[in-house]
Enzyme design. Structure first.
Site, mmCIF file in Angstrom:
data_model
loop_
_atom_site.group_PDB
_atom_site.id
_atom_site.type_symbol
_atom_site.label_atom_id
_atom_site.label_comp_id
_atom_site.label_asym_id
_atom_site.label_seq_id
_atom_site.Cartn_x
_atom_site.Cartn_y
_atom_site.Cartn_z
ATOM 1 N N LYS A 130 1.131 -1.250 0.174
ATOM 2 C CA LYS A 130 -0.401 0.381 0.007
ATOM 3 C C LYS A 130 0.954 1.062 0.214
ATOM 4 O O LYS A 130 1.928 1.103 0.227
ATOM 5 C CB LYS A 130 -1.027 -0.183 1.339
ATOM 6 C CG LYS A 130 -1.706 0.503 0.510
ATOM 7 C CD LYS A 130 -3.413 0.253 0.090
ATOM 8 C CE LYS A 130 -4.620 1.006 0.020
ATOM 9 N NZ LYS A 130 -5.601 0.431 -0.524
ATOM 10 N N ASP A 170 -7.326 4.145 -4.225
ATOM 11 C CA ASP A 170 -7.755 3.864 -3.000
ATOM 12 C C ASP A 170 -8.228 5.331 -2.619
ATOM 13 O O ASP A 170 -8.176 6.293 -4.034
ATOM 14 C CB ASP A 170 -6.600 3.841 -2.110
ATOM 15 C CG ASP A 170 -7.921 2.890 -1.553
ATOM 16 O OD1 ASP A 170 -7.929 2.315 -1.096
ATOM 17 O OD2 ASP A 170 -7.776 4.260 0.043
HETATM 18 P P1 NDP Z 1 -12.733 7.453 -2.489
HETATM 19 O O1 NDP Z 1 -11.423 8.690 -2.640
HETATM 20 O O2 NDP Z 1 -13.565 7.249 -4.172
HETATM 21 O O3 NDP Z 1 -14.299 7.952 -1.634
HETATM 22 C C1 NDP Z 1 -13.841 7.747 -0.079
HETATM 23 C C2 NDP Z 1 -15.131 8.056 0.141
HETATM 24 O O4 NDP Z 1 -15.115 8.392 1.399
HETATM 25 C C3 NDP Z 1 -15.872 9.465 0.358
HETATM 26 O O5 NDP Z 1 -17.419 9.344 0.039
HETATM 27 C C4 NDP Z 1 -15.149 10.755 1.347
HETATM 28 O O6 NDP Z 1 -15.589 11.616 1.473
HETATM 29 C C5 NDP Z 1 -15.060 9.221 2.752
HETATM 30 N N1 NDP Z 1 -14.155 9.663 3.165
HETATM 31 C C6 NDP Z 1 -12.801 9.387 3.323
HETATM 32 N N2 NDP Z 1 -12.255 9.416 4.097
HETATM 33 C C7 NDP Z 1 -13.115 9.636 4.995
HETATM 34 C C8 NDP Z 1 -12.960 9.807 6.954
HETATM 35 N N3 NDP Z 1 -12.267 10.165 7.108
HETATM 36 N N4 NDP Z 1 -14.340 10.057 7.278
HETATM 37 C C9 NDP Z 1 -15.575 10.458 6.328
HETATM 38 N N5 NDP Z 1 -15.352 10.168 5.411
HETATM 39 C C10 NDP Z 1 -14.381 9.768 5.187
HETATM 40 O O7 NDP Z 1 -12.690 6.148 -2.625
HETATM 41 P P2 NDP Z 1 -12.923 4.551 -2.278
HETATM 42 O O8 NDP Z 1 -14.104 4.726 -2.187
HETATM 43 O O9 NDP Z 1 -11.972 4.070 -3.401
HETATM 44 O O10 NDP Z 1 -12.178 4.072 -1.473
HETATM 45 C C11 NDP Z 1 -13.164 3.919 0.195
HETATM 46 C C12 NDP Z 1 -12.584 2.867 1.387
HETATM 47 O O11 NDP Z 1 -12.576 1.375 -0.102
HETATM 48 C C13 NDP Z 1 -11.547 3.161 1.536
HETATM 49 O O12 NDP Z 1 -12.072 2.487 2.936
HETATM 50 C C14 NDP Z 1 -10.879 2.004 0.780
HETATM 51 O O13 NDP Z 1 -9.098 1.898 1.252
HETATM 52 C C15 NDP Z 1 -11.433 0.893 0.435
HETATM 53 N N6 NDP Z 1 -11.044 0.494 -0.904
HETATM 54 C C16 NDP Z 1 -11.059 0.377 -1.643
HETATM 55 C C17 NDP Z 1 -10.894 0.605 -2.998
HETATM 56 C C18 NDP Z 1 -10.797 0.503 -4.630
HETATM 57 O O14 NDP Z 1 -11.204 -0.441 -5.568
HETATM 58 N N7 NDP Z 1 -10.867 1.769 -4.747
HETATM 59 C C19 NDP Z 1 -10.845 -1.390 -3.157
HETATM 60 C C20 NDP Z 1 -10.685 -1.588 -1.543
HETATM 61 C C21 NDP Z 1 -11.163 -1.095 -0.531
HETATM 62 P P3 NDP Z 1 -14.874 13.226 1.247
HETATM 63 O O15 NDP Z 1 -15.532 13.482 -0.177
HETATM 64 O O16 NDP Z 1 -15.771 14.040 2.549
HETATM 65 O O17 NDP Z 1 -13.318 13.251 1.864
HETATM 66 O O1 2IT Z 2 -7.617 -1.710 -0.869
HETATM 67 C C1 2IT Z 2 -8.066 -2.105 -1.788
HETATM 68 O O2 2IT Z 2 -8.279 -3.497 -2.360
HETATM 69 C C2 2IT Z 2 -7.564 -1.094 -2.946
HETATM 70 N N1 2IT Z 2 -7.940 -0.094 -3.064
HETATM 71 C C3 2IT Z 2 -7.870 -1.982 -4.498
HETATM 72 C C4 2IT Z 2 -5.943 -2.226 -4.241
HETATM 73 C C5 2IT Z 2 -6.033 -2.891 -5.974
HETATM 74 O O3 2IT Z 2 -4.365 -3.006 -6.026
HETATM 75 O O4 2IT Z 2 -6.409 -2.606 -6.681
#
Ligand code: NDP
Ligand code: 2IT
Length: 451
Positions: A130, A170
């Site tokens: 990461k 992420d």
């Molecule tokens: P995005 O940046 O697309 O969206 C993040 C969302 O979470 C936004 O709505 C943001 O709100 C909110 N958020 C972030 N930080 C905080 C915080 N400290 N408190 C409250 N709200 C918060 O990210 P993703 O959707 O890609 O990621 C969301 C989660 O999913 C993370 O935990 C990530 O690690 C996990 N994840 C993502 C993957 C991927 O493929 N993208 C794969 C597996 C897991 P705001 O706009 O106000 O910041």
């Molecule tokens: O938390 C996760 O699994 C991700 N943000 C996706 C990682 C990836 O390599 O696609």
């Protein structure tokens, strides 16, 4: 007996805390895994004597670097960047990059540790890593984001490679940022290779990568409900977040006949009792993802909804819940409220969104509860398929990929049952995921000897 600090769980965790001061998120992630692995290892002396968990809980390396960039006003800004390469026993390091002011070494170490188990669960050959920066993309111009991404990659490029370490997106890193980083990597190395995933379709990306995490979390939820003879038709869902994972989870819930009641961001949550339908999800995607707006503006566009500033959505009664924003956003009290209000299943789209109290509450009440390392693995799984397509130099069809994603999520569900079935109809998905992920990595490490 071999010299080991694996005497018992408490002794082991004391050591982890001592070696990782001021890293609460990392300690929390290790604790959650160690609770199950110590029980599993009871009669497996080799894992103890070879100190396997101790070794997985010590990243192979942590690279920390300075990232300088110039803002639009000509000021020099200095940020910190990291890449945590946790474990490459079963494949190249693989995991996302996060740009958010809350990013610290502890956060990235917990994420890389979790990723190691998650990637093993997918069945694909990927190790865990990461990276990220405390850079805040909010309010920055596109040119500032481009300059930051280029500067970040100017250091990162020397640590990654298609068979070494393959980053992706992420929080705060989507297709646009991957484009800027890929462009810089290609420019510096003169090498067009699958060094990042989540790429655009024109330049080596895979269909359904964008949707895969959210869709996968809902497929996993459907698999859990099916063990009780239920499906999502007519079920109410509470979702946190409004980014990539949350909006695609919402979309799949709606497609499968459920009703989504909430979405959120760091400012609070919106509650739409009429249901957040596909056209409303499309509005959120455009508004939040592309224009970087605030979720509170939803209530102006859809007046039937209410905005709750500074609050999380867990008090809204629901059948199923999907935390899809960030770590430790669902606390012990929230878990109790969800259970008291009749919530029957929780599928984590985010990484470690539930704190340890919450995890213990869900386990105690024996509800269907999937930890992120199992339920959000769809994203990295399709990243793994993107790597395969890059190696083959071809692109698979959407239907093929949709089927592969579903099969991978069912496979992870089966692994959880294999190691988490507690009898009496209760499956401890946390335990199942931890043991299945650990066993694969641990057995590879045993084969390699002490390296
Ligand atoms: P995005 O940046 O697309 O969206 C993040 C969302 O979470 C936004 O709505 C943001 O709100 C909110 N958020 C972030 N930080 C905080 C915080 N400290 N408190 C409250 N709200 C918060 O990210 P993703 O959707 O890609 O990621 C969301 C989660 O999913 C993370 O935990 C990530 O690690 C996990 N994840 C993502 C993957 C991927 O493929 N993208 C794969 C597996 C897991 P705001 O706009 O106000 O910041
Ligand atoms: O938390 C996760 O699994 C991700 N943000 C996706 C990682 C990836 O390599 O696609």
């Amino acid at each position: 007996m071999a010299v080991t600090d694996h005497v018992d769980l408490n002794g082991f965790m004391e050591g982890v805390k001592k070696r990782n001061p001021y890293q609460p998120e990392f300690v929390q992630a290790v604790q959650e895994v160690a609770e199950d692995i110590f029980e599993f290892m009871q009669d497996k002396e080799e894992y103890h004597s070879q100190q396997i968990l101790r070794r997985i809980a010590e990243p192979d390396r942590v690279v920390s670097f300075r990232v300088c960039w110039e803002d639009d006003a000509g000021n020099i800004r200095v940020q910190r960047g990291w890449r945590v390469q946790n474990n490459n026993a079963i494949g190249p390091y693989k995991g996302g990059i996060r740009f958010h002011p809350s990013v610290t070494e502890s956060v990235l170490k917990f994420l890389a540790f979790e990723q190691t188990f998650k990637n093993a669960l997918t069945g694909l050959p990927m190790g865990g890593g990461k990276g990220g920066s405390n850079f805040n993309p909010k309010g920055k111009s596109v040119r500032e984001i481009m300059r930051f991404c280029q500067s970040f990659m100017t250091e990162l490029y020397r640590h990654i490679g298609a068979d070494i370490d393959v980053p992706a997106g992420d929080i705060g890193v989507g297709g646009r940022e991957i484009g800027f980083m890929f462009g810089q990597y290609k420019r510096i190395t003169n090498n067009f290779t699958g060094v990042l995933t989540g790429k655009g379709l024109e330049w080596g990306g895979s269909l359904i990568r964008t949707e895969a995490t959210g869709y996968g979390a809902v497929y996993f939820l459907a698999n859990m409900l099916a063990t009780k003879g239920e499906d999502l038709t007519g079920k109410t869902a509470v979702i946190s977040g409004s980014g990539n994972v949350a909006t695609h989870a919402a979309e799949k819930i709606v497609q499968l006949g459920g009703k989504v009641l909430t979405l959120s961001d760091s400012g609070g949550f919106i509650h739409d009792p009429d249901g957040i339908t596909q056209d409303k999800i499309d509005w959120v995607k455009t508004h939040k993802t592309h224009r970087r707006g605030r979720i509170e503006e939803y209530v102006e566009a859809f007046p039937g909804a209410t905005f709750h500033a500074g609050k999380t959505p867990w008090g809204v009664p629901c059948d199923v819940a999907l935390p899809c924003a960030t770590q430790n956003e669902l606390l012990g009290e929230d878990a109790k409220t969800l259970v008291a209000n009749g919530c029957r299943a929780v599928s984590e789209g985010a990484n470690m969104p539930t704190d340890l109290d919450g995890v213990h509450t869900f386990k105690h009440h024996k509800i269907l509860y999937a930890p992120g390392k199992a339920s959000n693995a769809g994203g990295v799984a399709v990243s793994g398929l993107e790597m395969s397509q890059n190696s083959e130099r071809r692109s698979w069809k959407e239907e093929e990929l949709q089927q592969m994603l579903k099969d991978i999520m069912s496979g992870i569900h089966n692994s959880c049952i294999k190691y988490g079935d507690q009898g009496g109809g209760y499956i401890d998905y946390v335990k199942g995921a931890n043991i299945a992920g650990f066993k694969k990595v641990a057995d590879a490490m045993l084969a390699f000897g002490v390296v």
